[in-house]
Design a protein around this motif. Sequence first.
Motif, mmCIF file in Angstrom:
data_model
loop_
_atom_site.group_PDB
_atom_site.id
_atom_site.type_symbol
_atom_site.label_atom_id
_atom_site.label_comp_id
_atom_site.label_asym_id
_atom_site.label_seq_id
_atom_site.Cartn_x
_atom_site.Cartn_y
_atom_site.Cartn_z
ATOM 1 N N THR A 95 0.832 -1.208 0.000
ATOM 2 C CA THR A 95 0.000 0.000 0.000
ATOM 3 C C THR A 95 0.861 1.251 0.000
ATOM 4 O O THR A 95 0.579 2.205 -0.735
ATOM 5 N N ALA A 96 1.921 1.271 0.793
ATOM 6 C CA ALA A 96 2.817 2.429 0.814
ATOM 7 C C ALA A 96 3.461 2.645 -0.555
ATOM 8 O O ALA A 96 3.564 3.779 -1.039
ATOM 9 N N LEU A 97 3.874 1.563 -1.179
ATOM 10 C CA LEU A 97 4.485 1.649 -2.510
ATOM 11 C C LEU A 97 3.489 2.186 -3.534
ATOM 12 O O LEU A 97 3.790 3.117 -4.293
ATOM 13 N N HIS A 98 2.285 1.612 -3.556
ATOM 14 C CA HIS A 98 1.243 2.077 -4.484
ATOM 15 C C HIS A 98 0.957 3.561 -4.304
ATOM 16 O O HIS A 98 0.912 4.317 -5.278
ATOM 17 N N GLU A 99 0.736 3.963 -3.068
ATOM 18 C CA GLU A 99 0.348 5.345 -2.798
ATOM 19 C C GLU A 99 1.478 6.324 -3.104
ATOM 20 O O GLU A 99 1.224 7.415 -3.604
ATOM 21 N N ASP B 104 0.893 9.470 -14.480
ATOM 22 C CA ASP B 104 0.527 9.070 -15.844
ATOM 23 C C ASP B 104 0.518 7.566 -16.065
ATOM 24 O O ASP B 104 -0.251 7.077 -16.892
ATOM 25 N N ASP B 105 1.381 6.828 -15.373
ATOM 26 C CA ASP B 105 1.421 5.392 -15.644
ATOM 27 C C ASP B 105 1.455 4.505 -14.403
ATOM 28 O O ASP B 105 1.540 3.294 -14.505
ATOM 29 N N ALA B 106 1.356 5.097 -13.230
ATOM 30 C CA ALA B 106 1.339 4.284 -12.009
ATOM 31 C C ALA B 106 0.044 3.477 -11.934
ATOM 32 O O ALA B 106 -1.013 3.956 -12.352
ATOM 33 N N PRO B 107 0.113 2.268 -11.412
ATOM 34 C CA PRO B 107 -1.114 1.495 -11.208
ATOM 35 C C PRO B 107 -2.046 2.239 -10.258
ATOM 36 O O PRO B 107 -1.593 2.878 -9.308
ATOM 37 N N ARG B 108 -3.322 2.154 -10.519
ATOM 38 C CA ARG B 108 -4.322 2.803 -9.665
ATOM 39 C C ARG B 108 -5.262 1.750 -9.089
ATOM 40 O O ARG B 108 -6.439 1.693 -9.389
ATOM 41 N N MET B 109 -4.704 0.925 -8.237
ATOM 42 C CA MET B 109 -5.497 -0.129 -7.618
ATOM 43 C C MET B 109 -6.537 0.464 -6.680
ATOM 44 O O MET B 109 -7.575 -0.147 -6.435
ATOM 45 N N TRP C 4 4.832 -4.455 -7.809
ATOM 46 C CA TRP C 4 4.446 -3.991 -6.470
ATOM 47 C C TRP C 4 3.855 -5.127 -5.637
ATOM 48 O O TRP C 4 4.155 -5.245 -4.452
ATOM 49 N N TYR C 5 3.016 -5.958 -6.254
ATOM 50 C CA TYR C 5 2.456 -7.089 -5.505
ATOM 51 C C TYR C 5 3.544 -8.103 -5.159
ATOM 52 O O TYR C 5 3.501 -8.724 -4.103
ATOM 53 N N THR C 6 4.516 -8.240 -6.047
ATOM 54 C CA THR C 6 5.635 -9.136 -5.772
ATOM 55 C C THR C 6 6.451 -8.602 -4.591
ATOM 56 O O THR C 6 6.851 -9.373 -3.710
ATOM 57 N N VAL C 7 6.678 -7.307 -4.559
ATOM 58 C CA VAL C 7 7.385 -6.700 -3.419
ATOM 59 C C VAL C 7 6.622 -6.984 -2.126
ATOM 60 O O VAL C 7 7.215 -7.359 -1.106
ATOM 61 N N GLY C 8 5.309 -6.826 -2.152
ATOM 62 C CA GLY C 8 4.503 -7.117 -0.962
ATOM 63 C C GLY C 8 4.675 -8.554 -0.505
ATOM 64 O O GLY C 8 4.834 -8.829 0.693
ATOM 65 N N GLY C 9 4.681 -9.486 -1.446
ATOM 66 C CA GLY C 9 4.870 -10.890 -1.110
ATOM 67 C C GLY C 9 6.256 -11.169 -0.553
ATOM 68 O O GLY C 9 6.407 -11.943 0.398
#
Length: 145
Positions: A18-22, A30-35, A127-132
Motif C-alpha cells: 500500500t505504501a508503494l502504491h500510494e 501518468d502510468d502508475a497502477p491505480r489499484m 508492487w504485488y511481488t514486493v509485498g509478497g
Amino acid sequence: MKPLRSLAAGFAGALALTALHETVRRLRPDDAPRMDVLGMRGLRKLLRKANAPQPDDDTLFDITMAGDVLSNGLYYSLVGSGRHALRRGLLLGVAAGAGGVLLPGPLGLGEAPSNRTPQTQAMTVAWYTVGGLVAGAVARALRKR
C-alpha cells in the motif's frame, strides 16, 4: 504463535504494498497502477447491488484503503512461517500482480487502472511481488526468533 507470525508477516507485506502504491501514484500519475480506483469501483458496485447508500469520495477512499490492507494482509499471511516463506511470498506476489492486471476487465471494473501502459502492467506485478517478498522476509525473520 505461528498464526500470529503469519498474520504479522502478511500485514507487513500489505502495508509495504500500500505504501508503494500510494507513493508511486503520486510521483508518476501518468502510468502508475491505480489499484485504489479499482477498489473504489468494486466497492461502489457492491453497494449498488446491495441497495446500500453510496459514501462520499473521501469516505469511499478510506474504506477502500482499509479493505485493501485487510484483504492483502490476509492473503499475504498465506506465506506462513515455515522454511519456504520467502519463496511462497514471491509466488503469492506474482500471482496477485498477474491477477491485478488480468482480472479487472472481466470483473467489469475497467482495465485502465492496471493496464494503461506496459509500464503500468509491469509496476502492478512488481508492487504485488514486493509485498509478497516483504511478507516472506518478515515471516522468515520472525521464525528465527
